[in-house]
Design a protein around this motif. Structure first.
Motif, PDB file in Angstrom:
ATOM      1  N   ALA A 178       0.858  -1.194   0.000  1.00  0.00           N
ATOM      2  CA  ALA A 178       0.000   0.000   0.000  1.00  0.00           C
ATOM      3  C   ALA A 178       0.892   1.241   0.000  1.00  0.00           C
ATOM      4  O   ALA A 178       1.778   1.374   0.846  1.00  0.00           O
ATOM      5  CB  ALA A 178      -0.906  -0.006   1.227  1.00  0.00           C
ATOM      6  N   TRP A 179       0.648   2.128  -0.955  1.00  0.00           N
ATOM      7  CA  TRP A 179       1.458   3.349  -1.100  1.00  0.00           C
ATOM      8  C   TRP A 179       0.680   4.538  -0.537  1.00  0.00           C
ATOM      9  O   TRP A 179      -0.444   4.788  -0.955  1.00  0.00           O
ATOM     10  CB  TRP A 179       1.797   3.606  -2.569  1.00  0.00           C
ATOM     11  N   ALA A 180       1.314   5.250   0.369  1.00  0.00           N
ATOM     12  CA  ALA A 180       0.663   6.434   0.952  1.00  0.00           C
ATOM     13  C   ALA A 180       1.590   7.634   0.790  1.00  0.00           C
ATOM     14  O   ALA A 180       2.758   7.595   1.191  1.00  0.00           O
ATOM     15  CB  ALA A 180       0.342   6.202   2.424  1.00  0.00           C
ATOM     16  N   PHE A 181       1.055   8.707   0.206  1.00  0.00           N
ATOM     17  CA  PHE A 181       1.852   9.905  -0.062  1.00  0.00           C
ATOM     18  C   PHE A 181       2.351  10.524   1.245  1.00  0.00           C
ATOM     19  O   PHE A 181       1.592  10.694   2.199  1.00  0.00           O
ATOM     20  CB  PHE A 181       0.996  10.931  -0.817  1.00  0.00           C
ATOM     21  N   GLN A 182       3.661  10.861   1.260  1.00  0.00           N
ATOM     22  CA  GLN A 182       4.250  11.477   2.455  1.00  0.00           C
ATOM     23  C   GLN A 182       4.576  12.957   2.240  1.00  0.00           C
ATOM     24  O   GLN A 182       4.246  13.800   3.056  1.00  0.00           O
ATOM     25  CB  GLN A 182       5.569  10.774   2.813  1.00  0.00           C
ATOM     26  N   SER A 183       5.299  13.229   1.159  1.00  0.00           N
ATOM     27  CA  SER A 183       5.773  14.608   0.967  1.00  0.00           C
ATOM     28  C   SER A 183       6.219  14.796  -0.485  1.00  0.00           C
ATOM     29  O   SER A 183       6.404  13.819  -1.222  1.00  0.00           O
ATOM     30  CB  SER A 183       6.951  14.902   1.906  1.00  0.00           C
ATOM     31  N   GLY A 184       6.383  16.052  -0.844  1.00  0.00           N
ATOM     32  CA  GLY A 184       6.836  16.353  -2.198  1.00  0.00           C
ATOM     33  C   GLY A 184       7.858  17.473  -2.187  1.00  0.00           C
ATOM     34  O   GLY A 184       7.973  18.229  -1.215  1.00  0.00           O
ATOM     35  N   THR A 185       8.620  17.564  -3.267  1.00  0.00           N
ATOM     36  CA  THR A 185       9.596  18.646  -3.396  1.00  0.00           C
ATOM     37  C   THR A 185       9.826  18.981  -4.868  1.00  0.00           C
ATOM     38  O   THR A 185       9.760  18.096  -5.729  1.00  0.00           O
ATOM     39  CB  THR A 185      10.945  18.283  -2.741  1.00  0.00           C
ATOM     40  N   ALA A 186      10.076  20.248  -5.118  1.00  0.00           N
ATOM     41  CA  ALA A 186      10.425  20.698  -6.472  1.00  0.00           C
ATOM     42  C   ALA A 186      11.930  20.626  -6.697  1.00  0.00           C
ATOM     43  O   ALA A 186      12.411  21.024  -7.763  1.00  0.00           O
ATOM     44  CB  ALA A 186       9.937  22.129  -6.682  1.00  0.00           C
ATOM     45  N   TRP A 187      12.662  20.132  -5.720  1.00  0.00           N
ATOM     46  CA  TRP A 187      14.130  20.067  -5.802  1.00  0.00           C
ATOM     47  C   TRP A 187      14.583  18.674  -5.367  1.00  0.00           C
ATOM     48  O   TRP A 187      15.296  18.514  -4.380  1.00  0.00           O
ATOM     49  CB  TRP A 187      14.726  21.150  -4.901  1.00  0.00           C
ATOM     50  N   PRO A 188      14.152  17.649  -6.100  1.00  0.00           N
ATOM     51  CA  PRO A 188      14.459  16.282  -5.665  1.00  0.00           C
ATOM     52  C   PRO A 188      15.887  15.871  -6.026  1.00  0.00           C
ATOM     53  O   PRO A 188      16.504  16.451  -6.926  1.00  0.00           O
ATOM     54  CB  PRO A 188      13.463  15.442  -6.474  1.00  0.00           C
ATOM     55  N   ASP A 189      16.364  14.864  -5.326  1.00  0.00           N
ATOM     56  CA  ASP A 189      17.599  14.197  -5.733  1.00  0.00           C
ATOM     57  C   ASP A 189      17.254  13.364  -6.962  1.00  0.00           C
ATOM     58  O   ASP A 189      16.349  12.520  -6.921  1.00  0.00           O
ATOM     59  CB  ASP A 189      18.112  13.311  -4.592  1.00  0.00           C
ATOM     60  N   LEU A 190      17.954  13.621  -8.052  1.00  0.00           N
ATOM     61  CA  LEU A 190      17.639  12.939  -9.314  1.00  0.00           C
ATOM     62  C   LEU A 190      18.327  11.590  -9.423  1.00  0.00           C
ATOM     63  O   LEU A 190      17.893  10.715 -10.177  1.00  0.00           O
ATOM     64  CB  LEU A 190      18.062  13.825 -10.492  1.00  0.00           C
ATOM     65  N   ARG A 191      19.415  11.415  -8.693  1.00  0.00           N
ATOM     66  CA  ARG A 191      20.266  10.228  -8.880  1.00  0.00           C
ATOM     67  C   ARG A 191      19.556   8.900  -8.663  1.00  0.00           C
ATOM     68  O   ARG A 191      19.814   7.955  -9.423  1.00  0.00           O
ATOM     69  CB  ARG A 191      21.523  10.351  -8.010  1.00  0.00           C
TER      70      ARG A 191
END
Lengths: 244, 308
Positions: free
Chosen positions: A209-222
């Motif tokens: 089960a996937w539950a959204f935690q947080s978001g960012t416009a500056w993610p680590d891309l690696r």
């Protein structure tokens, strides 16, 4: 590249390992890009933003003569902070005013930046809007994602997370991990609502089960590996504006 | 229930409260000067729904009962009662946390919110806001942002009159550029400046409340009508103005597109009838206008809050 008009650029702080990694991987694929640090941008000898009719023309001439202007075709924008070293000797009230002005200039400049931009500037973030945690949670719910919830003034322990990247509307999922279709669709909807073109979305995963935690416009891309480079390459090479 | 938050003695809040009272609205007032008596907690559930509790003194309010909010929030650090707290007093941290929670809740609360801070952000980058204004078919003044003295010099030299002003939300006085300013252009290196071609004509402030429009014409010879007395030793004259329907509708659409419920839009109408839009203020101090013209802006605001 001194004295030339750039076609592809990665804008970032020199400390942004993720952006530098992406720039290197894109170069390996033959994209003739240049990394332009935020210091080069802000301390450029000539910054020009001019309205022309109902549009805007922007042009930045760097110290080495390189021009970032109408010939730009694709830019990965990872600018996340303002340089302020040049204002250290300025009295604090004046410095605060100048930083506000500089922020307004960069937001306006980077929002009107020519060509395809992944990470389009917003008044709430130089590489895309930075939302408050509660705002992310409400927007995720409206995008059809199940969230872990949010409480003002505190946070609950959550299980380890998986990160999903959204690049110009394409959802890049972790290698070897099966992501539910509803999560992919919800992530795409959330990214469209955000509008910046590049997002990192963290999910708590427990018993599939996937539950959204947080978001960012500056993610680590690696963590996105070659898949995220593929998505960036496709977006920056597009002839038309890319979706968020 | 309508929540009015900020400094209640401030004229825009006071007049809105009076108008709400006339409509016998169920109103709760959150005074930022009385943070010591206030607690606020809210949560977002797994589906994104928001609920919580606000305590003011002995009164507890379920946030789900709040259907409209009029917020003119001050930076709590500028509030006298906060400044009187000793540095290091834990109450200072509580004031900061409370105001942060309030701003976060206002951003996500359901209902009619006048205005969400997220929607107000465009005011912090005026040239950016100008890009959004232009999409609505309103003219914007010819604008140059630059840190390059030569580019600025050329802009100034090729136009009959140029003004300069802040690009951010920081309050500044619009100034006409004079020949003596050319000597100061070297200071642009530290921070770009916004220059604009001066537009002749009549200033018109348009207040949009939902779909209602109130236009006020401002007559003055000052470069910045807000500072008319200081600039030309004569106050500006304010009168109700009949706005063209098409322009009024563009103002309504622009306000909605910015995510605002209430806005103060600065227009200038040239002698040729062209309409230029300078900016959209998301927290208008409307009483300066309604006080002189008797335009029923607070009444419209009250109705809009109650319509949720």
């Amino acid at each position: 590249m001194a004295g030339t008009d750039l076609e592809y650029a990665v804008l970032c702080g020199p400390e942004d390992g993720s952006a530098l990694w992406a720039a290197g991987r894109l170069r390996d694929r033959g994209v003739a890009l240049r990394v332009v640090t935020v210091e080069e941008l802000v301390y450029a000898p000539s910054i020009r933003y001019a309205t022309v009719g109902t549009g805007v023309v922007t042009e930045v001439r760097l110290g080495d003569g390189t021009v970032l202007g109408p010939n730009l075709r694709g830019t990965l924008n990872r600018v996340a902070r303002l340089p302020s070293a040049h204002l250290e000797a300025t009295p604090s009230t004046e410095r605060d005013y100048m930083l506000q002005e500089l922020h307004a200039v960069l937001v306006s400049l980077l929002h009107a930046w020519p060509g395809v931009v992944v990470g389009r500037a917003d008044p709430r973030g130089l590489c895309g809007a930075w939302w408050r945690p509660a705002e992310w949670m409400v927007a995720a719910g409206q995008a059809g994602l199940v969230g872990v919830g949010y409480r003002s003034g505190g946070s609950d322990e959550v299980p380890s997370s998986q990160t999903v990247l959204v690049v110009a509307g394409e959802v890049v999922t972790p290698s070897g991990v099966e992501v539910p279709e509803a999560v992919v669709a919800g992530s795409r909807t959330l990214a469209a609502r955000h509008g910046g073109g590049l997002l990192g979305l963290d999910f708590a995963v427990e018993s599939a089960a996937w539950a959204f935690q947080s978001g960012t416009a500056w993610p680590d891309l690696r963590p996105g590996g070659e898949a995220v480079v593929d998505a960036l390459h496709a977006a920056l090479s597009a002839r038309e504006p890319v979706p968020a | 229930m309508i929540l009015v938050a900020g400094i209640p003695s401030e004229p825009p809040l006071q007049e809105a409260l009076d108008a709400l009272s006339d409509l016998r609205a169920d109103v709760v007032v959150l005074s930022q000067r009385r943070c010591a008596e206030i607690d606020l907690a809210f949560a977002v559930d797994s589906s994104g729904a928001v609920d919580g509790v606000l305590r003011i003194g002995r009164r507890h309010i379920a946030l789900r009962e709040v259907t409209g909010v009029y917020a003119r929030l001050m930076d709590h650090r500028n509030i006298p009662e906060y400044q009187r707290l000793d540095v290091g007093d834990p109450e200072r941290d509580r004031w900061a946390a409370l105001n942060d929670t309030l701003a976060a809740w206002v951003d996500v609360a359901p209902g009619t919110i006048v205005n969400r801070s997220s929607a107000m952000a465009s005011n912090g980058a005026k040239p950016y806001q100008g890009q959004l204004i232009a999409r609505h078919g309103l003219l914007t003044p010819e604008t140059l942002l630059t840190n390059d003295p030569e580019v600025a010099r050329e802009f100034y030299a090729s136009r009959p009159r140029v003004v300069f002003k802040s690009a951010s939300g920081a309050r500044s006085i619009v100034q006409t550029m004079e020949p003596g300013d050319l000597e100061r252009l070297g200071t642009l290196r530290a921070c770009p400046v916004q220059f604009q071609t001066w537009v002749p004509g009549t200033d018109v402030r348009v207040h949009v409340v939902g779909s209602e429009v109130f236009a006020t014409a401002i007559t003055t010879t000052a470069t910045d009508y807000r500072y008319a007395t200081a600039q030309v030793e004569e106050p500006a004259r304010l009168e109700p103005h009949e706005l063209d329907d098409d322009v009024a509708q563009r103002c309504v659409a622009l306000t909605a597109d910015l995510g605002l419920e209430f806005a103060g839009i600065d227009l200038k109408i040239t002698p040729d009838g062209e309409v230029y839009c300078f900016e959209v203020n998301p927290s208008p101090a409307y009483t300066y206008f309604s006080g002189q013209t008797k335009q029923p802006i607070p009444e419209a605001l009250a109705r809009h809050l109650l319509a949720a």
